[in-house]
Design a protein around this motif. Structure first.
Motif, PDB file in Angstrom:
ATOM      1  N   ALA A  38       0.809  -1.220   0.000  1.00  0.00           N
ATOM      2  CA  ALA A  38       0.000   0.000   0.000  1.00  0.00           C
ATOM      3  C   ALA A  38       0.840   1.267   0.000  1.00  0.00           C
ATOM      4  CB  ALA A  38      -0.933  -0.017   1.208  1.00  0.00           C
ATOM      5  N   THR A  39       1.994   1.232   0.604  1.00  0.00           N
ATOM      6  CA  THR A  39       2.814   2.442   0.752  1.00  0.00           C
ATOM      7  C   THR A  39       4.052   2.446  -0.129  1.00  0.00           C
ATOM      8  OG1 THR A  39       4.026   1.435   2.607  1.00  0.00           O
ATOM      9  CG2 THR A  39       2.063   2.738   3.149  1.00  0.00           C
ATOM     10  N   ARG A  40       4.293   1.338  -0.814  1.00  0.00           N
ATOM     11  CA  ARG A  40       5.478   1.180  -1.659  1.00  0.00           C
ATOM     12  C   ARG A  40       6.776   1.299  -0.844  1.00  0.00           C
ATOM     13  NH1 ARG A  40       3.888   4.230  -7.396  1.00  0.00           N
ATOM     14  NH2 ARG A  40       2.088   2.880  -7.830  1.00  0.00           N
ATOM     15  N   SER A  41       6.699   0.823   0.377  1.00  0.00           N
ATOM     16  CA  SER A  41       7.902   0.737   1.210  1.00  0.00           C
ATOM     17  C   SER A  41       8.488  -0.669   1.099  1.00  0.00           C
ATOM     18  CB  SER A  41       7.565   1.058   2.671  1.00  0.00           C
ATOM     19  OG  SER A  41       6.575   0.171   3.157  1.00  0.00           O
ATOM     20  N   ARG A  42       9.670  -0.839   1.639  1.00  0.00           N
ATOM     21  CA  ARG A  42      10.347  -2.146   1.592  1.00  0.00           C
ATOM     22  C   ARG A  42      10.192  -2.841   2.935  1.00  0.00           C
ATOM     23  NH1 ARG A  42      14.992  -0.528   0.769  1.00  0.00           N
ATOM     24  NH2 ARG A  42      16.114  -1.049   2.690  1.00  0.00           N
ATOM     25  N   LEU A  43       9.717  -4.068   2.922  1.00  0.00           N
ATOM     26  CA  LEU A  43       9.459  -4.845   4.140  1.00  0.00           C
ATOM     27  C   LEU A  43      10.552  -5.869   4.376  1.00  0.00           C
ATOM     28  CD1 LEU A  43       7.605  -5.973   6.454  1.00  0.00           C
ATOM     29  CD2 LEU A  43       6.517  -7.386   4.692  1.00  0.00           C
ATOM     30  N   THR A  44      11.006  -5.965   5.625  1.00  0.00           N
ATOM     31  CA  THR A  44      11.900  -7.036   6.054  1.00  0.00           C
ATOM     32  C   THR A  44      11.258  -7.729   7.246  1.00  0.00           C
ATOM     33  OG1 THR A  44      13.851  -5.781   5.358  1.00  0.00           O
ATOM     34  CG2 THR A  44      14.210  -7.644   6.828  1.00  0.00           C
ATOM     35  N   LEU A  45      10.994  -9.024   7.129  1.00  0.00           N
ATOM     36  CA  LEU A  45      10.406  -9.819   8.204  1.00  0.00           C
ATOM     37  C   LEU A  45      11.414 -10.870   8.658  1.00  0.00           C
ATOM     38  CD1 LEU A  45       6.739 -10.575   7.047  1.00  0.00           C
ATOM     39  CD2 LEU A  45       7.408  -9.365   9.127  1.00  0.00           C
ATOM     40  N   SER A  46      11.554 -11.025   9.962  1.00  0.00           N
ATOM     41  CA  SER A  46      12.461 -12.045  10.484  1.00  0.00           C
ATOM     42  C   SER A  46      11.882 -12.633  11.758  1.00  0.00           C
ATOM     43  CB  SER A  46      13.851 -11.457  10.751  1.00  0.00           C
ATOM     44  OG  SER A  46      13.763 -10.368  11.667  1.00  0.00           O
ATOM     45  N   SER A  47      12.332 -13.823  12.119  1.00  0.00           N
ATOM     46  CA  SER A  47      11.943 -14.470  13.372  1.00  0.00           C
ATOM     47  C   SER A  47      13.025 -14.195  14.407  1.00  0.00           C
ATOM     48  CB  SER A  47      11.767 -15.972  13.176  1.00  0.00           C
ATOM     49  OG  SER A  47      10.722 -16.242  12.266  1.00  0.00           O
ATOM     50  N   THR A  48      12.616 -13.732  15.584  1.00  0.00           N
ATOM     51  CA  THR A  48      13.580 -13.364  16.611  1.00  0.00           C
ATOM     52  C   THR A  48      13.793 -14.443  17.657  1.00  0.00           C
ATOM     53  OG1 THR A  48      11.799 -12.219  17.797  1.00  0.00           O
ATOM     54  CG2 THR A  48      13.149 -10.899  16.326  1.00  0.00           C
ATOM     55  N   SER A  49      13.089 -15.555  17.502  1.00  0.00           N
ATOM     56  CA  SER A  49      13.221 -16.654  18.466  1.00  0.00           C
ATOM     57  C   SER A  49      12.714 -17.925  17.814  1.00  0.00           C
ATOM     58  CB  SER A  49      12.396 -16.354  19.726  1.00  0.00           C
ATOM     59  OG  SER A  49      12.263 -17.500  20.552  1.00  0.00           O
ATOM     60  N   PRO A  50      13.229 -19.083  18.226  1.00  0.00           N
ATOM     61  CA  PRO A  50      12.590 -20.329  17.790  1.00  0.00           C
ATOM     62  C   PRO A  50      11.130 -20.344  18.244  1.00  0.00           C
ATOM     63  CG  PRO A  50      14.680 -20.763  18.903  1.00  0.00           C
ATOM     64  CD  PRO A  50      14.367 -19.330  19.137  1.00  0.00           C
ATOM     65  N   ALA A  51      10.284 -20.990  17.480  1.00  0.00           N
ATOM     66  CA  ALA A  51       8.878 -21.091  17.856  1.00  0.00           C
ATOM     67  C   ALA A  51       8.725 -21.946  19.111  1.00  0.00           C
ATOM     68  CB  ALA A  51       8.075 -21.689  16.712  1.00  0.00           C
ATOM     69  N   TYR A  52       7.771 -21.566  19.971  1.00  0.00           N
ATOM     70  CA  TYR A  52       7.418 -22.350  21.154  1.00  0.00           C
ATOM     71  C   TYR A  52       6.208 -23.216  20.809  1.00  0.00           C
ATOM     72  CZ  TYR A  52      10.304 -19.088  23.963  1.00  0.00           C
ATOM     73  OH  TYR A  52      11.325 -18.330  24.483  1.00  0.00           O
ATOM     74  N   SER A  53       6.188 -24.435  21.310  1.00  0.00           N
ATOM     75  CA  SER A  53       5.117 -25.378  20.992  1.00  0.00           C
ATOM     76  C   SER A  53       4.047 -25.387  22.077  1.00  0.00           C
ATOM     77  CB  SER A  53       5.699 -26.789  20.827  1.00  0.00           C
ATOM     78  OG  SER A  53       6.068 -27.318  22.098  1.00  0.00           O
ATOM     79  N   GLU A  54       3.026 -26.187  21.858  1.00  0.00           N
ATOM     80  CA  GLU A  54       2.075 -26.501  22.925  1.00  0.00           C
ATOM     81  C   GLU A  54       2.749 -27.407  23.960  1.00  0.00           C
ATOM     82  OE1 GLU A  54       1.262 -29.599  19.632  1.00  0.00           O
ATOM     83  OE2 GLU A  54       1.959 -27.524  19.805  1.00  0.00           O
ATOM     84  N   PHE A  55       2.146 -27.513  25.157  1.00  0.00           N
ATOM     85  CA  PHE A  55       2.736 -28.295  26.248  1.00  0.00           C
ATOM     86  C   PHE A  55       2.016 -29.634  26.365  1.00  0.00           C
ATOM     87  CE2 PHE A  55       4.604 -29.495  30.130  1.00  0.00           C
ATOM     88  CZ  PHE A  55       5.575 -28.572  30.512  1.00  0.00           C
ATOM     89  N   ARG A  56       2.793 -30.698  26.510  1.00  0.00           N
ATOM     90  CA  ARG A  56       2.244 -32.034  26.762  1.00  0.00           C
ATOM     91  C   ARG A  56       2.655 -32.453  28.175  1.00  0.00           C
ATOM     92  NH1 ARG A  56       4.719 -35.907  22.883  1.00  0.00           N
ATOM     93  NH2 ARG A  56       3.308 -34.967  21.352  1.00  0.00           N
ATOM     94  N   HIS A  57       1.750 -32.308  29.131  1.00  0.00           N
ATOM     95  CA  HIS A  57       2.048 -32.663  30.524  1.00  0.00           C
ATOM     96  C   HIS A  57       2.026 -34.187  30.683  1.00  0.00           C
ATOM     97  CE1 HIS A  57       1.407 -28.456  31.740  1.00  0.00           C
ATOM     98  NE2 HIS A  57       0.385 -28.468  30.907  1.00  0.00           N
TER      99      HIS A  57
END
Length: 396
Positions: A269-288
């Motif tokens: 929409a704005t004709r800007s440049r996007l940079t996307l990155s992950s800052t941490s490994p993904a966390y999962s659901e918990f299996r008790h």
């Protein structure tokens, strides 16, 4: 010696060890609380825990998994390896508002309680010092790098306003967003600018519209960390950090892609440049693990804890943790221990104050002792021990 007599003897010895070390354990919690450190920078915390464990006969190895503030401490030489996880990172601005000083000290409590009887039980006690739970996924990195290899069961306790055995944990992904545009005078020649802040605004509106189509377990929330400097200069650079949560890792993956599309829309929409990155490994659901959880419940009640009836509101109040990733790889539990904070919840500045009060001191001692007693039962219950040694979950 019969298993019943050995269990009683071992639990009595664990209780005596906690009673003797209680002043030092509480002092450790308060020292951590007074000196909060952010993820991957917990140098003092890592050192203080290592020193206390060394004094009680543990062999401590620092810098494991290529993480300077991660450590492993061991005592005993038995074939059943029981992992006690310690967290000690804090939050920016509000310190130990998640009570990780309590978590770390409870882990040391459990370790000291077990250490003296480890060989009698045929276990190895392994304390895993895990950095950056809040932001960074220290446990995930340690899993990937083999630090949890050989651990048959893992556990920790987490402070909370209310006691609970099996708290709901959502899976989580973290995104760092950057838009780059072009600066211009906002009044004299705005037509020459490309507004990076507008790009983020468009994305936020798109995310707001997406909420109508999200399931009740899903969450999207974030902050703008850079959004311009002065009103008369069109912002050429904007940054934001966002979390995406869902009940399962698969659900997070699906929702994350839709959220990424919202950020892409801002760039288009704005004709800007996007940079996307992950800052941490993904966390999962918990299996008790139900077997470990049942043992913990019995022992926690004897240690002095109480479990109120779980309400729908309790289920709704769900966070995320990298301990969940451990639970998918190794039988694990993470019960909540109440520090009597009433309506004050996690990640509030007031909760940090509660984390160094007498109720929190009692929680770390009783929660740590309950973990130690749970480990005694895991070592001496033939069925549970055999399952853990076989590397099997409760369902298989």
């Amino acid at each position: 010696m019969r298993a019943f007599d050995l269990a009683a003897s071992a639990k009595a010895a664990a209780q005596a060890a906690v009673d003797a070390a209680a002043p030092d354990l509480v002092a450790l919690s308060h020292r951590l609380h007074a000196h909060p450190e952010l993820g991957f920078a917990e140098e003092r915390a890592c050192g203080w825990l290592g020193e206390q464990l060394t004094e009680h006969g543990f062999t401590v190895t620092a810098g494991v998994g290529e993480l300077p503030t991660a450590f492993v401490a061991e005592r005993g030489e038995g074939p059943l390896v029981l992992g006690i996880c310690a967290e000690y990172d804090a939050l920016p601005g509000i310190g130990h508002a998640c009570g990780h000083n309590v978590i770390a000290s409870a882990a040391v409590t459990a370790a000291l309680a077990l250490g003296a009887v480890a060989d009698d039980l045929g276990v190895t006690v392994r304390v895993l010092g895990t950095p950056a739970e809040e932001n960074g996924g220290g446990k995930v990195l340690m899993l990937e790098r083999g630090v949890f290899a050989g651990v048959h069961a893992a556990m920790m306790v987490h402070p909370s306003p209310r006691e609970r055995l099996d708290p709901t944990c959502l899976a989580r992904a973290q995104l760092h967003v950057e838009y780059d545009g072009r600066a211009a005078h906002a009044s004299a020649c705005p037509e020459d600018g490309v507004n990076a802040a507008d790009a983020l605004t468009v994305a936020q509106v798109a995310i707001g519209l997406l909420r109508q189509h999200m399931t009740p377990d899903q969450r999207v929330h974030g902050i703008t960390t850079t959004g311009g400097q002065v009103p008369n200069v069109i912002p050429e650079h904007t940054e934001a950090d966002y979390y995406v949560r869902a009940a399962t890792l698969a659900g997070v993956t699906d929702l994350e892609e839709r959220v990424r599309d919202c950020f892409r829309a801002g760039a288009v929409a704005t004709r800007s440049r996007l940079t996307l990155s992950s800052t941490s490994p993904a966390y999962s659901e918990f299996r008790h693990d139900p077997g470990l959880l049942a043992a913990y419940e019995r022992n926690a009640l004897v240690a002095g804890r109480e479990f109120p009836t779980v309400t729908a509101e309790d289920d709704r109040q769900a966070g995320s943790t990298d301990m969940a990733n451990v639970s998918l790889a190794i039988p694990s539990i993470q019960p909540l221990v109440s520090i009597d904070s009433g309506d004050v919840g996690l990640h509030q500045a007031e909760f940090a104050a509660y984390a160094a009060r007498p109720a929190a001191d009692r929680a770390l001692l009783e929660g740590g002792l309950a973990m130690a007693w749970t480990c005694v039962d895991a070592a001496l219950d033939e069925g549970l021990r055999a399952r853990l040694l076989a590397g099997a979950t409760a369902g298989g």
